[in-house]
Design a protein around this motif. Structure first.
Motif, mmCIF file in Angstrom:
data_model
loop_
_atom_site.group_PDB
_atom_site.id
_atom_site.type_symbol
_atom_site.label_atom_id
_atom_site.label_comp_id
_atom_site.label_asym_id
_atom_site.label_seq_id
_atom_site.Cartn_x
_atom_site.Cartn_y
_atom_site.Cartn_z
ATOM 1 N N MET A 170 0.838 -1.195 0.000
ATOM 2 C CA MET A 170 0.000 0.000 0.000
ATOM 3 C C MET A 170 0.872 1.244 0.000
ATOM 4 S SD MET A 170 -2.703 -0.963 3.005
ATOM 5 C CE MET A 170 -3.537 -2.566 3.054
ATOM 6 N N ALA A 171 0.413 2.281 -0.723
ATOM 7 C CA ALA A 171 1.089 3.575 -0.726
ATOM 8 C C ALA A 171 0.042 4.664 -0.552
ATOM 9 C CB ALA A 171 1.857 3.779 -2.017
ATOM 10 N N PHE A 172 0.270 5.545 0.403
ATOM 11 C CA PHE A 172 -0.638 6.659 0.678
ATOM 12 C C PHE A 172 0.035 7.907 0.111
ATOM 13 C CE2 PHE A 172 -1.291 3.229 3.582
ATOM 14 C CZ PHE A 172 -2.678 3.097 3.608
ATOM 15 N N THR A 173 -0.456 8.338 -1.054
ATOM 16 C CA THR A 173 0.305 9.230 -1.927
ATOM 17 C C THR A 173 -0.006 10.707 -1.764
ATOM 18 O OG1 THR A 173 -1.317 8.862 -3.698
ATOM 19 C CG2 THR A 173 0.630 7.433 -3.662
ATOM 20 N N GLY A 174 -0.901 11.057 -0.846
ATOM 21 C CA GLY A 174 -1.227 12.465 -0.672
ATOM 22 C C GLY A 174 -1.745 13.071 -1.957
ATOM 23 N N ASP A 175 -1.241 14.270 -2.297
ATOM 24 C CA ASP A 175 -1.632 14.933 -3.545
ATOM 25 C C ASP A 175 -0.609 14.714 -4.660
ATOM 26 O OD1 ASP A 175 -3.647 15.900 -1.946
ATOM 27 O OD2 ASP A 175 -3.554 17.930 -2.757
ATOM 28 N N ALA A 176 0.474 14.008 -4.361
ATOM 29 C CA ALA A 176 1.480 13.788 -5.406
ATOM 30 C C ALA A 176 0.898 12.974 -6.548
ATOM 31 C CB ALA A 176 2.708 13.092 -4.817
ATOM 32 N N LEU A 177 0.255 11.877 -6.213
ATOM 33 C CA LEU A 177 -0.378 11.008 -7.206
ATOM 34 C C LEU A 177 -1.823 10.797 -6.823
ATOM 35 C CD1 LEU A 177 -0.191 9.146 -9.701
ATOM 36 C CD2 LEU A 177 0.450 7.297 -8.140
ATOM 37 N N LEU A 178 -2.731 11.244 -7.678
ATOM 38 C CA LEU A 178 -4.155 11.003 -7.507
ATOM 39 C C LEU A 178 -4.589 9.905 -8.468
ATOM 40 C CD1 LEU A 178 -5.362 14.723 -7.355
ATOM 41 C CD2 LEU A 178 -4.682 13.243 -5.451
ATOM 42 N N ILE A 179 -5.801 9.428 -8.330
ATOM 43 C CA ILE A 179 -6.287 8.407 -9.249
ATOM 44 C C ILE A 179 -6.569 9.058 -10.596
ATOM 45 C CG2 ILE A 179 -8.092 6.696 -9.686
ATOM 46 C CD1 ILE A 179 -8.390 6.411 -6.660
ATOM 47 N N ARG A 180 -5.777 8.693 -11.582
ATOM 48 C CA ARG A 180 -5.844 9.250 -12.947
ATOM 49 C C ARG A 180 -5.566 10.749 -12.957
ATOM 50 N NH1 ARG A 180 -6.361 4.400 -12.627
ATOM 51 N NH2 ARG A 180 -7.696 3.107 -13.954
ATOM 52 N N GLY A 181 -4.719 11.194 -12.050
ATOM 53 C CA GLY A 181 -4.377 12.603 -12.003
ATOM 54 C C GLY A 181 -3.210 12.850 -11.073
ATOM 55 N N CYS A 182 -3.043 14.105 -10.670
ATOM 56 C CA CYS A 182 -1.981 14.478 -9.728
ATOM 57 C C CYS A 182 -2.333 15.837 -9.152
ATOM 58 C CB CYS A 182 -0.622 14.529 -10.425
ATOM 59 S SG CYS A 182 -0.511 15.787 -11.719
ATOM 60 N N GLY A 183 -1.628 16.232 -8.109
ATOM 61 C CA GLY A 183 -1.854 17.529 -7.503
ATOM 62 C C GLY A 183 -1.397 18.657 -8.407
ATOM 63 N N ARG A 184 -2.029 19.797 -8.268
ATOM 64 C CA ARG A 184 -1.653 20.976 -9.065
ATOM 65 C C ARG A 184 -0.313 21.529 -8.580
ATOM 66 N NH1 ARG A 184 -6.485 25.079 -7.491
ATOM 67 N NH2 ARG A 184 -5.263 26.538 -8.745
#
Length: 254
Positions: free
Chosen positions: A149-163
């Motif tokens: 498991m990886a808890f990715t914060g806003d770095a990697l979103l599902i089919r996206g990423c943080g601004r």
């Protein structure tokens, strides 16, 4: 092959965090900011950590932790959020003994500051801190010690990423962070983001490596996309960022 991969993921999740499994996992949602908060606990040791708590739902989280008979060791933030105030400070009051946690590079105050590679222990389990800056300089991803498991914060979103257009964000840095610190994990590793705006709850590293419409681009294409998102300013940013620079914590020990 895809069907086999799904079976592996399902088996892993049931073995690690299903009913009666040693790892307890709860994914909770805050609708105004579309934030996921994650509770991880060792069922035997009764020790737990909470990832990305939200101020408004901190009483809910504290109540659940009490009901489950857990002792919250850490209220952990993946970064200094701009869309909500963290619940770390309130949880310290609601659950004495809980410590607030954030990356040192966030510049925010907390009981405990993390560096790249630092472990967070709870019972028999460990979360490894992986620096994943770009959305903000202090973003981190937390990876369970067996890489399931990886808890990715806003770095990697599902089919996206943080601004990357505020809080010292950098598209180039984010691209390299995700590819070097997250996409190098096993393909079946489950990806749990800090937010989702479409009702999706979990992905995998392999899915995002192959299907993420932004991070499958070349570096140059990715930077161009991120530079032209033209997103509105987060509504709570002027309130949330100053509060989160204190990690939601009042009266830190000297």
């Amino acid at each position: 092959m895809a069907r086999a991969a799904l079976k592996v993921v399902g088996r892993q999740l049931s073995q690690r965090s299903g009913p009666g499994a040693p790892l307890l996992l709860r994914q909770m949602f805050e609708p105004n900011s579309c934030t996921y908060t994650y509770l991880l606990g060792d069922r035997e040791a009764r020790e737990a950590v909470l990832i990305d708590p939200v101020l408004e739902t901190a009483p809910r989280d504290a109540q659940l932790i009490k009901e489950l008979g857990l002792r919250l060791l850490y209220a952990v933030n993946t970064h200094c959020h701009a869309d909500h105030v963290t619940g770390s400070g309130l949880l310290r009051s609601l659950l004495p003994g809980c410590r607030s946690v954030i990356s040192r590079l966030s510049g925010a105050q907390a009981d405990l500051h993390l560096e790249d590679g630092d472990p967070i222990h709870f019972g028999r389990f460990t979360l490894e801190t992986r620096a994943s800056p770009g959305h903000t300089p202090g973003c981190v991803t937390f990876v369970l010690n067996d890489h399931s498991m990886a808890f990715t914060g806003d770095a990697l979103l599902i089919r996206g990423c943080g601004r990357t257009d505020f809080q010292q964000g950098c598209a180039k840095t984010l691209y390299h962070s995700v590819h070097e610190k997250i996409f190098t994990l096993p393909g079946e590793c489950l990806v749990y983001p800090a937010h989702d705006y479409h009702g999706l709850t979990v992905s995998t590293v392999e899915e995002e490596r192959t299907l993420n419409p932004r991070l499958t681009l070349s570096l140059e294409e990715f930077v161009n996309v991120m530079d032209h998102l033209n997103l509105p300013r987060p509504q709570k940013m002027d309130l949330a960022v100053p509060a989160n620079m204190r990690c939601g914590v009042q009266n830190l020990p000297s």
